[in-house]
Design a protein around this motif. Sequence first.
Motif, PDB file in Angstrom:
ATOM      1  N   GLY A  87       0.817  -1.206   0.000  1.00 53.56           N
ATOM      2  CA  GLY A  87       0.000   0.000   0.000  1.00 53.56           C
ATOM      3  C   GLY A  87       0.849   1.253   0.000  1.00 53.56           C
ATOM      4  N   VAL A  88       0.459   2.235  -0.803  1.00 49.28           N
ATOM      5  CA  VAL A  88       1.193   3.492  -0.871  1.00 49.28           C
ATOM      6  C   VAL A  88       1.308   4.122   0.506  1.00 49.28           C
ATOM      7  CG1 VAL A  88       1.166   5.837  -1.815  1.00 49.28           C
ATOM      8  CG2 VAL A  88       0.624   3.896  -3.289  1.00 49.28           C
ATOM      9  N   ASP A  89       0.251   4.031   1.309  1.00 47.38           N
ATOM     10  CA  ASP A  89       0.291   4.595   2.660  1.00 47.38           C
ATOM     11  C   ASP A  89       1.341   3.906   3.522  1.00 47.38           C
ATOM     12  OD1 ASP A  89      -1.389   2.337   2.391  1.00 47.38           O
ATOM     13  OD2 ASP A  89      -2.398   2.787   4.280  1.00 47.38           O
ATOM     14  N   VAL A  90       1.553   2.612   3.323  1.00 42.64           N
ATOM     15  CA  VAL A  90       2.570   1.866   4.067  1.00 42.64           C
ATOM     16  C   VAL A  90       3.966   2.220   3.553  1.00 42.64           C
ATOM     17  CG1 VAL A  90       3.478  -0.458   4.499  1.00 42.64           C
ATOM     18  CG2 VAL A  90       1.016  -0.063   4.561  1.00 42.64           C
ATOM     19  N   THR A  95       9.864   4.561   2.385  1.00 45.56           N
ATOM     20  CA  THR A  95      10.694   4.841   1.209  1.00 45.56           C
ATOM     21  C   THR A  95      11.405   6.181   1.349  1.00 45.56           C
ATOM     22  OG1 THR A  95       8.802   5.741  -0.007  1.00 45.56           O
ATOM     23  CG2 THR A  95       9.349   3.418  -0.394  1.00 45.56           C
ATOM     24  N   THR A  96      10.754   7.138   1.971  1.00 40.22           N
ATOM     25  CA  THR A  96      11.381   8.434   2.203  1.00 40.22           C
ATOM     26  C   THR A  96      12.522   8.294   3.207  1.00 40.22           C
ATOM     27  OG1 THR A  96       9.309   9.554   1.697  1.00 40.22           O
ATOM     28  CG2 THR A  96      10.961  10.825   2.921  1.00 40.22           C
ATOM     29  N   ARG A  97      12.322   7.488   4.226  1.00 38.66           N
ATOM     30  CA  ARG A  97      13.373   7.249   5.222  1.00 38.66           C
ATOM     31  C   ARG A  97      14.577   6.546   4.588  1.00 38.66           C
ATOM     32  NH1 ARG A  97      13.078   3.056   9.732  1.00 38.66           N
ATOM     33  NH2 ARG A  97      15.079   3.412  10.722  1.00 38.66           N
ATOM     34  N   ILE A  98      14.313   5.570   3.744  1.00 33.65           N
ATOM     35  CA  ILE A  98      15.410   4.877   3.051  1.00 33.65           C
ATOM     36  C   ILE A  98      16.158   5.873   2.159  1.00 33.65           C
ATOM     37  CG2 ILE A  98      15.973   3.127   1.329  1.00 33.65           C
ATOM     38  CD1 ILE A  98      13.521   1.504   2.498  1.00 33.65           C
ATOM     39  N   ALA A  99      15.423   6.645   1.372  1.00 33.29           N
ATOM     40  CA  ALA A  99      16.052   7.609   0.468  1.00 33.29           C
ATOM     41  C   ALA A  99      16.862   8.647   1.237  1.00 33.29           C
ATOM     42  CB  ALA A  99      14.996   8.289  -0.392  1.00 33.29           C
ATOM     43  N   ALA A 100      16.402   9.038   2.412  1.00 28.59           N
ATOM     44  CA  ALA A 100      17.113  10.040   3.215  1.00 28.59           C
ATOM     45  C   ALA A 100      18.509   9.555   3.611  1.00 28.59           C
ATOM     46  CB  ALA A 100      16.306  10.391   4.456  1.00 28.59           C
ATOM     47  N   ARG A 101      18.661   8.263   3.753  1.00 24.51           N
ATOM     48  CA  ARG A 101      19.984   7.725   4.090  1.00 24.51           C
ATOM     49  C   ARG A 101      20.969   7.908   2.932  1.00 24.51           C
ATOM     50  NH1 ARG A 101      21.687   1.543   5.802  1.00 24.51           N
ATOM     51  NH2 ARG A 101      23.900   2.035   6.009  1.00 24.51           N
ATOM     52  N   GLN A 106      17.359  14.726  -1.637  1.00 28.58           N
ATOM     53  CA  GLN A 106      16.306  14.329  -2.566  1.00 28.58           C
ATOM     54  C   GLN A 106      15.384  13.263  -1.966  1.00 28.58           C
ATOM     55  OE1 GLN A 106      19.327  13.297  -5.518  1.00 28.58           O
ATOM     56  NE2 GLN A 106      18.278  14.670  -6.923  1.00 28.58           N
ATOM     57  N   ALA A 107      15.365  13.172  -0.649  1.00 29.75           N
ATOM     58  CA  ALA A 107      14.613  12.109   0.022  1.00 29.75           C
ATOM     59  C   ALA A 107      13.124  12.139  -0.309  1.00 29.75           C
ATOM     60  CB  ALA A 107      14.814  12.205   1.536  1.00 29.75           C
ATOM     61  N   GLU A 108      12.519  13.307  -0.309  1.00 28.69           N
ATOM     62  CA  GLU A 108      11.082  13.389  -0.592  1.00 28.69           C
ATOM     63  C   GLU A 108      10.778  12.908  -2.009  1.00 28.69           C
ATOM     64  OE1 GLU A 108       8.642  14.176   1.575  1.00 28.69           O
ATOM     65  OE2 GLU A 108      10.150  14.400   3.153  1.00 28.69           O
ATOM     66  N   GLU A 109      11.580  13.366  -2.973  1.00 34.26           N
ATOM     67  CA  GLU A 109      11.376  12.984  -4.372  1.00 34.26           C
ATOM     68  C   GLU A 109      11.523  11.470  -4.562  1.00 34.26           C
ATOM     69  OE1 GLU A 109      13.790  13.427  -8.590  1.00 34.26           O
ATOM     70  OE2 GLU A 109      14.209  14.855  -6.973  1.00 34.26           O
ATOM     71  N   TYR A 110      12.603  10.897  -4.042  1.00 36.44           N
ATOM     72  CA  TYR A 110      12.821   9.459  -4.196  1.00 36.44           C
ATOM     73  C   TYR A 110      11.833   8.646  -3.365  1.00 36.44           C
ATOM     74  CZ  TYR A 110      16.840   9.702  -7.220  1.00 36.44           C
ATOM     75  OH  TYR A 110      17.653   9.896  -8.310  1.00 36.44           O
ATOM     76  N   GLY A 111      11.451   9.180  -2.215  1.00 33.73           N
ATOM     77  CA  GLY A 111      10.445   8.504  -1.396  1.00 33.73           C
ATOM     78  C   GLY A 111       9.128   8.350  -2.142  1.00 33.73           C
ATOM     79  N   ARG A 112       8.678   9.436  -2.789  1.00 36.43           N
ATOM     80  CA  ARG A 112       7.434   9.382  -3.581  1.00 36.43           C
ATOM     81  C   ARG A 112       7.584   8.449  -4.782  1.00 36.43           C
ATOM     82  NH1 ARG A 112       7.587  14.682  -2.355  1.00 36.43           N
ATOM     83  NH2 ARG A 112       8.445  15.257  -4.382  1.00 36.43           N
ATOM     84  N   ARG A 113       8.721   8.535  -5.460  1.00 35.78           N
ATOM     85  CA  ARG A 113       8.943   7.680  -6.628  1.00 35.78           C
ATOM     86  C   ARG A 113       8.882   6.194  -6.260  1.00 35.78           C
ATOM     87  NH1 ARG A 113      14.640   7.007  -9.571  1.00 35.78           N
ATOM     88  NH2 ARG A 113      14.675   5.210  -8.231  1.00 35.78           N
ATOM     89  N   ASN A 114       9.433   5.834  -5.118  1.00 31.43           N
ATOM     90  CA  ASN A 114       9.501   4.430  -4.716  1.00 31.43           C
ATOM     91  C   ASN A 114       8.289   3.969  -3.913  1.00 31.43           C
ATOM     92  OD1 ASN A 114      11.948   4.033  -6.029  1.00 31.43           O
ATOM     93  ND2 ASN A 114      13.094   4.793  -4.279  1.00 31.43           N
ATOM     94  N   ALA A 115       7.326   4.845  -3.694  1.00 35.36           N
ATOM     95  CA  ALA A 115       6.093   4.465  -2.998  1.00 35.36           C
ATOM     96  C   ALA A 115       4.945   4.295  -3.993  1.00 35.36           C
ATOM     97  CB  ALA A 115       5.733   5.521  -1.951  1.00 35.36           C
TER      98      ALA A 115
END
Length: 137
Positions: A87-90, A95-101, A106-115
């Motif tokens: 689920g996108v909500d899950v 995904t944003t937390r993973i991207a932030a590492r 660009q964490a928000e952008e990659y988080g949305r892309r991978n969700a």
Amino acid sequence: MTPEEVRSFLMEGTRTAKVATVRVDGSPHVAPVWFVLDGDDVIFTTGKTSVKGRTLARERRAALTVDDERAPFSFVVVEGPVDLSDGVDVLLARTTRIAARYLPDQAEEYGRRNAAAGELLVRLRPDRVMGETGLTD
């Protein structure tokens, strides 16, 4: 390594994990992933229709390794069952937390892309962990 040393090693820097699964024909498959820890669990994402995604859905187990390729060389291996969520909500917060590492700016952008639809959140629940440090000491 102690559990604290394993945790510290896994979360140091931007090391990638190499995830190993077994294809339906019994042959191995290994692929690099970005990951973070969530408590003791290792979380990462993959596409539902990728080799990893299909294999994890079928087998519900995986192993991964993370290594330090600099002398004196170290590694951690984690094995265990996996839980899958789609689920996108899950996905979004994780995904944003993973991207932030890996890409903090660009964490928000990659988080949305991978969700997005078609992606899976994989939660590896360790039942075996092994780590070694200072292999050339």
